[in-house]
Design a protein around this motif. Structure first.
Motif, PDB file in Angstrom:
ATOM      1  N   GLN A   1      18.854   5.666  -7.012  1.00 53.98           N
ATOM      2  CA  GLN A   1      20.290   5.467  -6.791  1.00 53.98           C
ATOM      3  C   GLN A   1      20.601   5.078  -5.349  1.00 53.98           C
ATOM      4  O   GLN A   1      21.440   5.687  -4.686  1.00 53.98           O
ATOM      5  CB  GLN A   1      21.063   6.719  -7.215  1.00 53.98           C
ATOM      6  N   VAL A   2      19.882   4.056  -4.885  1.00 54.16           N
ATOM      7  CA  VAL A   2      20.146   3.500  -3.554  1.00 54.16           C
ATOM      8  C   VAL A   2      20.338   1.991  -3.686  1.00 54.16           C
ATOM      9  O   VAL A   2      19.895   1.390  -4.652  1.00 54.16           O
ATOM     10  CB  VAL A   2      18.987   3.783  -2.556  1.00 54.16           C
ATOM     11  N   SER A   3      21.012   1.427  -2.699  1.00 57.83           N
ATOM     12  CA  SER A   3      21.172  -0.026  -2.686  1.00 57.83           C
ATOM     13  C   SER A   3      19.936  -0.621  -2.016  1.00 57.83           C
ATOM     14  O   SER A   3      19.245   0.061  -1.248  1.00 57.83           O
ATOM     15  CB  SER A   3      22.430  -0.405  -1.916  1.00 57.83           C
ATOM     16  N   PRO A   4      19.642  -1.901  -2.267  1.00 60.84           N
ATOM     17  CA  PRO A   4      18.473  -2.531  -1.637  1.00 60.84           C
ATOM     18  C   PRO A   4      18.476  -2.403  -0.113  1.00 60.84           C
ATOM     19  O   PRO A   4      17.415  -2.235   0.488  1.00 60.84           O
ATOM     20  CB  PRO A   4      18.580  -3.993  -2.074  1.00 60.84           C
ATOM     21  N   GLU A   5      19.666  -2.438   0.507  1.00 65.31           N
ATOM     22  CA  GLU A   5      19.750  -2.356   1.975  1.00 65.31           C
ATOM     23  C   GLU A   5      19.334  -0.990   2.506  1.00 65.31           C
ATOM     24  O   GLU A   5      19.008  -0.845   3.675  1.00 65.31           O
ATOM     25  CB  GLU A   5      21.176  -2.654   2.465  1.00 65.31           C
ATOM     26  N   GLN A   6      19.373   0.026   1.655  1.00 70.39           N
ATOM     27  CA  GLN A   6      19.021   1.388   2.075  1.00 70.39           C
ATOM     28  C   GLN A   6      17.545   1.709   1.832  1.00 70.39           C
ATOM     29  O   GLN A   6      17.083   2.771   2.204  1.00 70.39           O
ATOM     30  CB  GLN A   6      19.858   2.413   1.298  1.00 70.39           C
ATOM     31  N   LEU A   7      16.840   0.792   1.179  1.00 70.22           N
ATOM     32  CA  LEU A   7      15.467   1.056   0.766  1.00 70.22           C
ATOM     33  C   LEU A   7      14.474   0.213   1.565  1.00 70.22           C
ATOM     34  O   LEU A   7      14.614  -1.003   1.652  1.00 70.22           O
ATOM     35  CB  LEU A   7      15.315   0.752  -0.730  1.00 70.22           C
ATOM     36  N   ALA A   8      13.490   0.884   2.141  1.00 73.69           N
ATOM     37  CA  ALA A   8      12.402   0.188   2.836  1.00 73.69           C
ATOM     38  C   ALA A   8      11.156   0.249   1.970  1.00 73.69           C
ATOM     39  O   ALA A   8      10.942   1.226   1.245  1.00 73.69           O
ATOM     40  CB  ALA A   8      12.126   0.846   4.187  1.00 73.69           C
ATOM     41  N   ILE A   9      10.355  -0.794   2.023  1.00 74.85           N
ATOM     42  CA  ILE A   9       9.044  -0.780   1.373  1.00 74.85           C
ATOM     43  C   ILE A   9       8.004  -0.955   2.473  1.00 74.85           C
ATOM     44  O   ILE A   9       8.136  -1.839   3.328  1.00 74.85           O
ATOM     45  CB  ILE A   9       8.918  -1.846   0.261  1.00 74.85           C
ATOM     46  N   VAL A  10       7.026  -0.068   2.483  1.00 75.25           N
ATOM     47  CA  VAL A  10       6.012  -0.049   3.524  1.00 75.25           C
ATOM     48  C   VAL A  10       4.651  -0.272   2.888  1.00 75.25           C
ATOM     49  O   VAL A  10       4.276   0.447   1.960  1.00 75.25           O
ATOM     50  CB  VAL A  10       6.005   1.306   4.272  1.00 75.25           C
ATOM     51  N   GLY A  11       3.934  -1.276   3.386  1.00 79.16           N
ATOM     52  CA  GLY A  11       2.605  -1.546   2.849  1.00 79.16           C
ATOM     53  C   GLY A  11       1.786  -2.406   3.790  1.00 79.16           C
ATOM     54  O   GLY A  11       2.278  -2.851   4.828  1.00 79.16           O
ATOM     55  N   ASP A  12       0.555  -2.657   3.380  1.00 83.42           N
ATOM     56  CA  ASP A  12      -0.380  -3.389   4.231  1.00 83.42           C
ATOM     57  C   ASP A  12      -0.581  -4.832   3.795  1.00 83.42           C
ATOM     58  O   ASP A  12      -1.367  -5.550   4.403  1.00 83.42           O
ATOM     59  CB  ASP A  12      -1.753  -2.681   4.242  1.00 83.42           C
ATOM     60  N   ARG A  13       0.128  -5.281   2.746  1.00 78.81           N
ATOM     61  CA  ARG A  13      -0.125  -6.621   2.221  1.00 78.81           C
ATOM     62  C   ARG A  13       1.131  -7.493   2.239  1.00 78.81           C
ATOM     63  O   ARG A  13       2.189  -7.092   1.753  1.00 78.81           O
ATOM     64  CB  ARG A  13      -0.624  -6.524   0.775  1.00 78.81           C
TER      65      ARG A  13
END
Length: 169
Positions: free
Chosen positions: A108-120
């Protein structure tokens, strides 16, 4: 701000365990998706480096965290998630958007509030950019929690991204 699909919003040159939270919180980030293989853990380990466990415990005080992996092994990703007491998605099929959309809805978050963290670049960053998430590219880590010095996969992806017009990711 429009940028290339393969350009992360933030490329600090650090591993997840070294990532400062303040810049993310100041962006209005309230939730974070964490890649598992080579982001939380080296290789096919299941035992998390102490530095990663410590980082996750600190991050959980400020953010909703969810493990988000292309690894198809629900058992393995579930075992990692259980150690951290986090929800998880295995077999995410990044850079496809279906699983990401489900998690956005569940959290229940908007895309602007969500971070995705990865190595690729071609999975984590591309998937996040396709949905307008805040994308963070981290260095893959070794068993002791320090960065891999010469990571071939990330180096090749960076070169391909430059050839495709992404500038210097």
């Amino acid at each position: 701000m429009s940028h290339h699909w393969l350009q992360p919003d933030w490329d600090p040159g650090l591993t997840l365990a070294q990532l400062p939270l303040k810049p993310l919180l100041s962006q209005g980030i309230t939730a974070m998706l964490l890649d598992v293989d080579r982001t939380l853990l080296p290789g096919h380990e299941v035992v998390l480096p102490p530095a990663v466990i410590s980082w996750v415990h600190q991050a959980r005080q400020h953010l909703t965290l969810h493990l988000f992996s292309n690894n198809p092994s629900r058992q393995r990703i579930g075992a990692v998630a259980a150690q951290l007491e986090l929800g998880f998605t295995s077999g995410a099929a990044k850079p496809r958007r279906a699983a990401l959309r489900r998690v956005l809805k569940d959290l229940q978050v908007s895309p602007e509030q969500l971070a995705i963290v990865g190595d690729r670049l071609f999975t984590d960053v591309l998937a996040g950019n396709r949905l307008g998430l805040f994308t963070v590219l981290v260095r893959p880590l070794r068993a002791d929690g320090t960065p891999c010095r010469h990571d071939r996969v990330q180096r090749v992806e960076r070169q391909l991204a430059r050839w495709m017009g992404a500038g210097r990711p």
